[in-house]
Structure formats: C-alpha cells, structure tokens
Scaffold this motif. Structure first.
Motif, PDB file in Angstrom:
ATOM      1  N   THR A 140     122.785 135.145 -14.825  1.00  0.00           N
ATOM      2  CA  THR A 140     122.391 134.564 -13.502  1.00  0.00           C
ATOM      3  C   THR A 140     121.477 135.313 -12.625  1.00  0.00           C
ATOM      4  OG1 THR A 140     124.296 135.373 -12.309  1.00  0.00           O
ATOM      5  CG2 THR A 140     124.617 133.134 -13.165  1.00  0.00           C
ATOM      6  N   TYR A 141     120.588 134.465 -12.000  1.00  0.00           N
ATOM      7  CA  TYR A 141     119.324 135.110 -11.045  1.00  0.00           C
ATOM      8  C   TYR A 141     120.227 135.982 -10.018  1.00  0.00           C
ATOM      9  CZ  TYR A 141     115.852 135.691  -7.517  1.00  0.00           C
ATOM     10  OH  TYR A 141     114.993 136.266  -6.721  1.00  0.00           O
ATOM     11  N   GLU A 142     119.772 137.087  -9.700  1.00  0.00           N
ATOM     12  CA  GLU A 142     120.425 137.788  -8.752  1.00  0.00           C
ATOM     13  C   GLU A 142     119.482 137.961  -7.494  1.00  0.00           C
ATOM     14  OE1 GLU A 142     123.384 141.191  -9.599  1.00  0.00           O
ATOM     15  OE2 GLU A 142     121.803 142.268  -8.812  1.00  0.00           O
ATOM     16  N   ARG A 143     118.258 138.541  -7.772  1.00  0.00           N
ATOM     17  CA  ARG A 143     117.293 138.644  -6.704  1.00  0.00           C
ATOM     18  C   ARG A 143     115.926 139.084  -7.236  1.00  0.00           C
ATOM     19  NH1 ARG A 143     119.804 143.562  -7.985  1.00  0.00           N
ATOM     20  NH2 ARG A 143     118.698 145.347  -7.664  1.00  0.00           N
ATOM     21  N   ASP A 144     114.777 138.909  -6.523  1.00  0.00           N
ATOM     22  CA  ASP A 144     113.605 139.439  -6.806  1.00  0.00           C
ATOM     23  C   ASP A 144     113.685 140.949  -6.889  1.00  0.00           C
ATOM     24  OD1 ASP A 144     112.417 136.938  -7.488  1.00  0.00           O
ATOM     25  OD2 ASP A 144     111.627 136.890  -5.555  1.00  0.00           O
ATOM     26  N   GLY A 145     113.001 141.608  -7.653  1.00  0.00           N
ATOM     27  CA  GLY A 145     113.043 142.951  -7.586  1.00  0.00           C
ATOM     28  C   GLY A 145     111.669 143.673  -8.308  1.00  0.00           C
ATOM     29  N   GLU A 146     111.732 144.778  -8.462  1.00  0.00           N
ATOM     30  CA  GLU A 146     110.534 145.647  -9.086  1.00  0.00           C
ATOM     31  C   GLU A 146     110.895 146.509 -10.008  1.00  0.00           C
ATOM     32  OE1 GLU A 146     107.744 148.672  -6.971  1.00  0.00           O
ATOM     33  OE2 GLU A 146     107.498 146.827  -6.332  1.00  0.00           O
ATOM     34  N   VAL A 147     110.092 146.878 -11.280  1.00  0.00           N
ATOM     35  CA  VAL A 147     110.247 147.881 -12.314  1.00  0.00           C
ATOM     36  C   VAL A 147     108.986 148.517 -12.507  1.00  0.00           C
ATOM     37  CG1 VAL A 147     110.295 146.322 -14.278  1.00  0.00           C
ATOM     38  CG2 VAL A 147     111.515 148.557 -14.069  1.00  0.00           C
ATOM     39  N   MET A 148     108.865 149.431 -12.422  1.00  0.00           N
ATOM     40  CA  MET A 148     107.757 150.460 -12.569  1.00  0.00           C
ATOM     41  C   MET A 148     106.623 149.818 -11.873  1.00  0.00           C
ATOM     42  SD  MET A 148     108.082 151.282 -16.637  1.00  0.00           S
ATOM     43  CE  MET A 148     106.514 151.136 -16.955  1.00  0.00           C
ATOM     44  N   GLY A 149     106.624 149.477 -10.571  1.00  0.00           N
ATOM     45  CA  GLY A 149     105.586 148.842  -9.891  1.00  0.00           C
ATOM     46  C   GLY A 149     105.206 147.510  -9.992  1.00  0.00           C
ATOM     47  N   THR A 150     106.266 146.751 -10.752  1.00  0.00           N
ATOM     48  CA  THR A 150     105.825 145.553 -11.321  1.00  0.00           C
ATOM     49  C   THR A 150     106.878 144.577 -10.609  1.00  0.00           C
ATOM     50  OG1 THR A 150     104.772 146.180 -13.135  1.00  0.00           O
ATOM     51  CG2 THR A 150     105.191 143.815 -13.078  1.00  0.00           C
ATOM     52  N   PRO A 151     106.661 143.509  -9.673  1.00  0.00           N
ATOM     53  CA  PRO A 151     107.427 142.688  -9.380  1.00  0.00           C
ATOM     54  C   PRO A 151     108.249 141.706 -10.375  1.00  0.00           C
ATOM     55  CG  PRO A 151     105.366 142.324  -8.190  1.00  0.00           C
ATOM     56  CD  PRO A 151     105.221 143.249  -9.250  1.00  0.00           C
ATOM     57  N   ALA A 154     109.899 139.316 -16.166  1.00  0.00           N
ATOM     58  CA  ALA A 154     108.497 139.070 -15.716  1.00  0.00           C
ATOM     59  C   ALA A 154     108.502 137.499 -15.003  1.00  0.00           C
ATOM     60  CB  ALA A 154     107.462 139.403 -16.590  1.00  0.00           C
ATOM     61  N   HIS A 155     108.102 137.178 -13.941  1.00  0.00           N
ATOM     62  CA  HIS A 155     108.222 136.023 -13.336  1.00  0.00           C
ATOM     63  C   HIS A 155     107.570 134.951 -14.072  1.00  0.00           C
ATOM     64  CE1 HIS A 155     109.630 136.985  -9.161  1.00  0.00           C
ATOM     65  NE2 HIS A 155     108.703 138.135  -9.431  1.00  0.00           N
ATOM     66  N   ASN A 156     106.356 135.177 -14.975  1.00  0.00           N
ATOM     67  CA  ASN A 156     105.879 134.304 -15.800  1.00  0.00           C
ATOM     68  C   ASN A 156     106.336 134.165 -17.274  1.00  0.00           C
ATOM     69  OD1 ASN A 156     104.853 136.456 -16.364  1.00  0.00           O
ATOM     70  ND2 ASN A 156     102.580 135.831 -16.547  1.00  0.00           N
ATOM     71  N   ASN A 157     107.469 135.030 -17.528  1.00  0.00           N
ATOM     72  CA  ASN A 157     108.095 135.108 -18.939  1.00  0.00           C
ATOM     73  C   ASN A 157     109.290 134.214 -18.982  1.00  0.00           C
ATOM     74  OD1 ASN A 157     109.226 135.744 -21.403  1.00  0.00           O
ATOM     75  ND2 ASN A 157     109.161 137.985 -20.930  1.00  0.00           N
ATOM     76  N   THR A 158     109.012 132.810 -19.190  1.00  0.00           N
ATOM     77  CA  THR A 158     109.930 131.637 -19.187  1.00  0.00           C
ATOM     78  C   THR A 158     110.815 131.798 -20.478  1.00  0.00           C
ATOM     79  OG1 THR A 158     108.261 130.322 -20.330  1.00  0.00           O
ATOM     80  CG2 THR A 158     108.288 130.064 -18.049  1.00  0.00           C
ATOM     81  N   ARG A 159     110.319 132.475 -21.387  1.00  0.00           N
ATOM     82  CA  ARG A 159     111.288 132.451 -22.667  1.00  0.00           C
ATOM     83  C   ARG A 159     112.293 133.603 -22.397  1.00  0.00           C
ATOM     84  NH1 ARG A 159     108.100 131.851 -28.408  1.00  0.00           N
ATOM     85  NH2 ARG A 159     109.833 130.476 -28.799  1.00  0.00           N
ATOM     86  N   ARG A 175     121.596 139.107 -13.648  1.00  0.00           N
ATOM     87  CA  ARG A 175     123.094 139.741 -13.889  1.00  0.00           C
ATOM     88  C   ARG A 175     123.753 138.934 -15.112  1.00  0.00           C
ATOM     89  NH1 ARG A 175     124.641 144.533 -12.745  1.00  0.00           N
ATOM     90  NH2 ARG A 175     123.772 144.425 -10.721  1.00  0.00           N
ATOM     91  N   HIS A 176     124.096 140.041 -15.771  1.00  0.00           N
ATOM     92  CA  HIS A 176     125.043 139.436 -17.280  1.00  0.00           C
ATOM     93  C   HIS A 176     126.359 139.455 -16.662  1.00  0.00           C
ATOM     94  CE1 HIS A 176     121.669 139.298 -19.777  1.00  0.00           C
ATOM     95  NE2 HIS A 176     121.172 140.046 -19.259  1.00  0.00           N
ATOM     96  N   PRO A 177     127.065 138.495 -17.340  1.00  0.00           N
ATOM     97  CA  PRO A 177     128.402 138.392 -17.063  1.00  0.00           C
ATOM     98  C   PRO A 177     129.411 139.683 -17.410  1.00  0.00           C
ATOM     99  CG  PRO A 177     128.043 136.823 -18.454  1.00  0.00           C
ATOM    100  CD  PRO A 177     126.743 137.272 -18.104  1.00  0.00           C
ATOM    101  N   ARG A 178     130.290 140.052 -16.905  1.00  0.00           N
ATOM    102  CA  ARG A 178     131.326 140.936 -17.425  1.00  0.00           C
ATOM    103  C   ARG A 178     131.920 140.473 -18.757  1.00  0.00           C
ATOM    104  NH1 ARG A 178     132.973 145.849 -16.200  1.00  0.00           N
ATOM    105  NH2 ARG A 178     131.755 145.686 -14.158  1.00  0.00           N
ATOM    106  N   ILE A 179     131.999 141.384 -19.706  1.00  0.00           N
ATOM    107  CA  ILE A 179     132.620 141.111 -21.162  1.00  0.00           C
ATOM    108  C   ILE A 179     134.118 141.466 -21.027  1.00  0.00           C
ATOM    109  CG2 ILE A 179     132.586 141.606 -23.294  1.00  0.00           C
ATOM    110  CD1 ILE A 179     129.557 141.444 -23.526  1.00  0.00           C
ATOM    111  N   ASP A 180     135.049 140.672 -21.411  1.00  0.00           N
ATOM    112  CA  ASP A 180     136.368 141.229 -21.569  1.00  0.00           C
ATOM    113  C   ASP A 180     136.491 142.005 -22.748  1.00  0.00           C
ATOM    114  OD1 ASP A 180     139.145 141.805 -21.752  1.00  0.00           O
ATOM    115  OD2 ASP A 180     139.670 139.358 -22.094  1.00  0.00           O
ATOM    116  N   VAL A 181     136.620 143.370 -22.450  1.00  0.00           N
ATOM    117  CA  VAL A 181     136.393 144.295 -23.572  1.00  0.00           C
ATOM    118  C   VAL A 181     137.510 144.192 -24.543  1.00  0.00           C
ATOM    119  CG1 VAL A 181     134.784 145.930 -22.317  1.00  0.00           C
ATOM    120  CG2 VAL A 181     137.042 146.165 -22.121  1.00  0.00           C
TER     121      VAL A 181
END
Length: 183
Positions: free
Chosen positions: A149-160, A133-138, A165-171
């Motif tokens: 890293t920040y990838e883009r603005d989006g929406e989930v369940m109608g909420t902006p 959420a935009h205001n969820n600083t924690r 994006r989390h980095p790929r883990i070396d499995v």
C-alpha cells in the motif's frame, strides 16, 4: 576471506540464484535503455560491473540481498529481485527489474513474491518498503498486486519517489517455494 552463502530459491517457473558474471552483458544492455532510467540508469559498462560486484558485497555484509532471476523453461537470465538496504535508503527495500524480453509473463510478480517471502521467513526482513518512481506505472501496479500500500512520498538517492509498504508475512505459514544453498 569472508564466507557466506547466497541461497537459491525456486518457484514453479523460476530460479532465484546468485549473480553470475555471465549476466553482465544483459545487465549492461538493459542499462543502456530508456527503461533503466526508472531504476537508477543509465549506467556505463563499468558501473554495471560495479553493481554486479556490489550484489555480492550486500550479501556478505548484511546477510541478505538480491537474486538474479532465471526462467526455468529457457535457462535464461530474466532480471533481478531482492532486498536492498544501501546508504541513503530509509530501510530495507524489496526491488525488482525484469528484462524487456520477459515482461508481461508474470515473472516479476512470481520472483518478487518469492524473494519477499524468503526474506521474511529466513532472513529476518519482513514488511519491507519499495521505492517506486512516480511515473513507473508498471512497478506501482506490481506493488499493489503484491499487496503493498502507498505509504508516503519520499526520496532515494536524491530522486523523488513513492514509498510503498509490503504487508507483514506470517512466517509460520509454510512457504510455496523451495530452497537450496550454494552459489
């Protein structure tokens, strides 16, 4: 009946385990708070029960899902973390919620990091996103601490929201957590 196992993952201080019905009162209390608005709340007691039951269905149908977090020292339910991929999600999301009494102890980082690593190594979900959420600083700070890293603005369940994006883990790198199966 479909058979499935929700694995248990342990870190130094935490146990990530299957949800328990005993967790419902704490979930319900959380979803009555203002903080719950950052993660889909508020919810009624019935909506919390449905959410708890849905966590089992997520594992049964997708083979991955969310764990409930228990602090080893106290044996107390502290929140939840894991991979969510519900209708309306762009792709699998690493999510986390920590109950008020456990904030500021590094539990969210330790739990989300373990869930992300286990999901990459054992469940085939690598480099998930996190909706913040935009205001969820924690949560934004935690995503950054996890290396997202920040990838883009989006929406989930109608909420902006923001999509991180989390980095790929070396499995192939050994895990720092332990695993056992069972509920």
């Amino acid at each position: 009946m479909t058979s499935y196992i929700i694995p248990t993952v342990e870190t130094e201080r935490l146990i990530l385990r299957a949800p328990h019905l005993d967790d419902l009162p704490a979930m319900t209390a959380f979803f009555e708070t203002e903080r719950s608005h950052l993660v889909g709340g508020p919810k009624t007691a019935m909506e919390c029960w449905r959410s708890l039951m849905g966590r089992f269905g997520h594992w049964a149908t997708l083979g991955y899902g969310g764990w409930h977090i228990v602090e080893k020292a106290s044996g107390t339910f502290a929140g939840w973390t894991g991979i969510i991929n519900a209708p309306g999600w762009d792709e699998p999301e690493l999510g986390w919620t920590i109950l008020d009494a456990f904030e500021g102890k590094g539990i969210a980082f330790e739990a989300a990091d373990a869930a992300r690593a286990y999901s990459a190594r054992k469940l085939g979900v690598n480099s998930p996103i996190s909706y913040v959420a935009h205001n969820n600083t924690r949560s934004r700070a935690l995503a950054e601490r996890l290396g997202a890293t920040y990838e883009r603005d989006g929406e989930v369940m109608g909420t902006p929201c923001q999509i991180w994006r989390h980095p790929r883990i070396d499995v192939k790198t050994p895990a720092l957590t332990t695993e056992r199966t069972g509920q």
